[in-house]
Write a protein that holds these residues in place. Structure first.
Motif, PDB file in Angstrom:
ATOM      1  N   PRO A 159     -57.133-101.235   5.075  1.00 39.60           N
ATOM      2  CA  PRO A 159     -55.895-102.014   5.051  1.00 39.60           C
ATOM      3  C   PRO A 159     -56.094-103.525   5.161  1.00 39.60           C
ATOM      4  O   PRO A 159     -55.390-104.284   4.490  1.00 39.60           O
ATOM      5  N   LEU A 160     -57.020-103.974   5.984  1.00 36.47           N
ATOM      6  CA  LEU A 160     -57.147-105.409   6.235  1.00 36.47           C
ATOM      7  C   LEU A 160     -57.801-106.169   5.085  1.00 36.47           C
ATOM      8  O   LEU A 160     -57.640-107.382   4.980  1.00 36.47           O
TER       9      LEU A 160
ATOM     10  N   LYS B  89     -50.093-105.212   5.665  1.00 34.35           N
ATOM     11  CA  LYS B  89     -49.727-105.873   6.920  1.00 34.35           C
ATOM     12  C   LYS B  89     -48.824-104.939   7.717  1.00 34.35           C
ATOM     13  O   LYS B  89     -47.605-104.918   7.542  1.00 34.35           O
ATOM     14  N   TRP B  90     -49.427-104.165   8.592  1.00 35.51           N
ATOM     15  CA  TRP B  90     -48.681-103.192   9.394  1.00 35.51           C
ATOM     16  C   TRP B  90     -47.888-103.938  10.465  1.00 35.51           C
ATOM     17  O   TRP B  90     -48.456-104.691  11.248  1.00 35.51           O
TER      18      TRP B  90
ATOM     19  N   TYR C 252     -54.422-100.107  14.350  1.00 36.38           N
ATOM     20  CA  TYR C 252     -53.917-101.013  13.314  1.00 36.38           C
ATOM     21  C   TYR C 252     -53.788-102.455  13.815  1.00 36.38           C
ATOM     22  O   TYR C 252     -53.753-103.389  13.010  1.00 36.38           O
ATOM     23  N   ALA C 253     -53.716-102.623  15.121  1.00 38.35           N
ATOM     24  CA  ALA C 253     -53.582-103.972  15.688  1.00 38.35           C
ATOM     25  C   ALA C 253     -54.935-104.651  15.887  1.00 38.35           C
ATOM     26  O   ALA C 253     -54.973-105.834  16.225  1.00 38.35           O
TER      27      ALA C 253
ATOM     28  N   TRP D   5     -46.264 -90.470   8.730  1.00 40.63           N
ATOM     29  CA  TRP D   5     -45.809 -91.810   8.351  1.00 40.63           C
ATOM     30  C   TRP D   5     -46.718 -92.891   8.941  1.00 40.63           C
ATOM     31  O   TRP D   5     -46.703 -94.040   8.491  1.00 40.63           O
ATOM     32  N   LEU D   6     -47.512 -92.515   9.941  1.00 42.25           N
ATOM     33  CA  LEU D   6     -48.437 -93.468  10.551  1.00 42.25           C
ATOM     34  C   LEU D   6     -49.693 -93.684   9.715  1.00 42.25           C
ATOM     35  O   LEU D   6     -50.464 -94.605   9.996  1.00 42.25           O
ATOM     36  N   ASN D   7     -49.909 -92.840   8.734  1.00 36.27           N
ATOM     37  CA  ASN D   7     -51.127 -92.942   7.928  1.00 36.27           C
ATOM     38  C   ASN D   7     -50.866 -93.856   6.727  1.00 36.27           C
ATOM     39  O   ASN D   7     -50.141 -93.493   5.800  1.00 36.27           O
ATOM     40  N   ILE D   8     -51.478 -95.038   6.748  1.00 39.96           N
ATOM     41  CA  ILE D   8     -51.294 -95.993   5.654  1.00 39.96           C
ATOM     42  C   ILE D   8     -51.747 -95.404   4.326  1.00 39.96           C
ATOM     43  O   ILE D   8     -51.242 -95.766   3.259  1.00 39.96           O
TER      44      ILE D   8
END
Length: 206
Positions: A64-65, A187-188, A8-9, A142-145
């Protein structure tokens, strides 16, 4: 956990987009009596009785981005269904990407072996070579967007009873068009460094 957080980063890369996916069963239901539509000062009224019309599966894919989402309902959620969705992901959604970085849970259908059950070996290998898969850990959904996207979808699109797959897919397509117009990125905020502090109880003690 850290593996997914590091994904995610990553900065945006059109040649290796990060995509999250999830799926959920959905009960098709039909009203047994006509509902009373909402009016000014009066909420919608519907009868508590319903008729069961079977179960299907909703698949959601999100980048996500960029804020791009795709959602579809299928009659089943088998290995072949997942493999066919991967084919769509790679050949239609991202035909020009060298590799798609895929984050998802480790459901038994979410494996490269599913591709070989759905396609000839040459095609299965071609698809597999363009995937970089990262699984969320057990009890770490919970880590799965994509779960966030499914939650929003359920609140915004699935509040009424839907009796059949065609109607459901029409509703899903409308939601998809609506959210893709806005292109709202995710925006994680939670990082690996924060995980080592706030979730230190999950790490071994030395």
């Amino acid at each position: 956990m850290e593996d997914v957080l590091d994904i995610y980063a990553r900065p945006y890369d059109a040649n290796a987009p990060v995509v999250v996916m999830d799926e959920k069963p959905y009960q098709l239901l039909e009203y047994t009596r006509p509902s009373i539509d909402a009016k000014p000062g009066r909420t919608r009224k519907e009868d508590y009785e319903y008729s069961r019309k079977g179960v299907c599966a909703i698949f959601i894919w999100a980048e996500p981005l960029t804020g791009q989402r795709r959602v579809i309902a299928r009659p089943r959620r088998t290995k072949v269904d997942w493999a066919q969705e991967i084919d769509t992901l790679l050949t239609i959604d991202y035909p020009d990407a060298g590799k798609v970085v895929l984050v998802m849970d480790n459901l038994n259908t979410h494996t490269l072996g599913s591709l070989y059950e759905a396609f000839a070996p040459a095609k299965a290998r071609e698809l597999a070579s363009r995937l970089e898969i990262h699984y969320t850990p057990k009890h770490g959904s919970w880590l799965n967007i994509a779960e966030i996207e499914l939650s929003a979808l359920s609140r915004q699109c699935l509040s009424l009873r839907i009796p059949d797959l065609d109607t459901l897919n029409q509703q899903l397509a409308h939601w998809q068009r609506s959210v893709n117009v806005d292109r709202r990125p995710v925006k994680w905020q939670f990082t690996t460094d924060e995980a080592r502090i706030k979730l230190r109880h999950l790490y071994p003690e030395y």
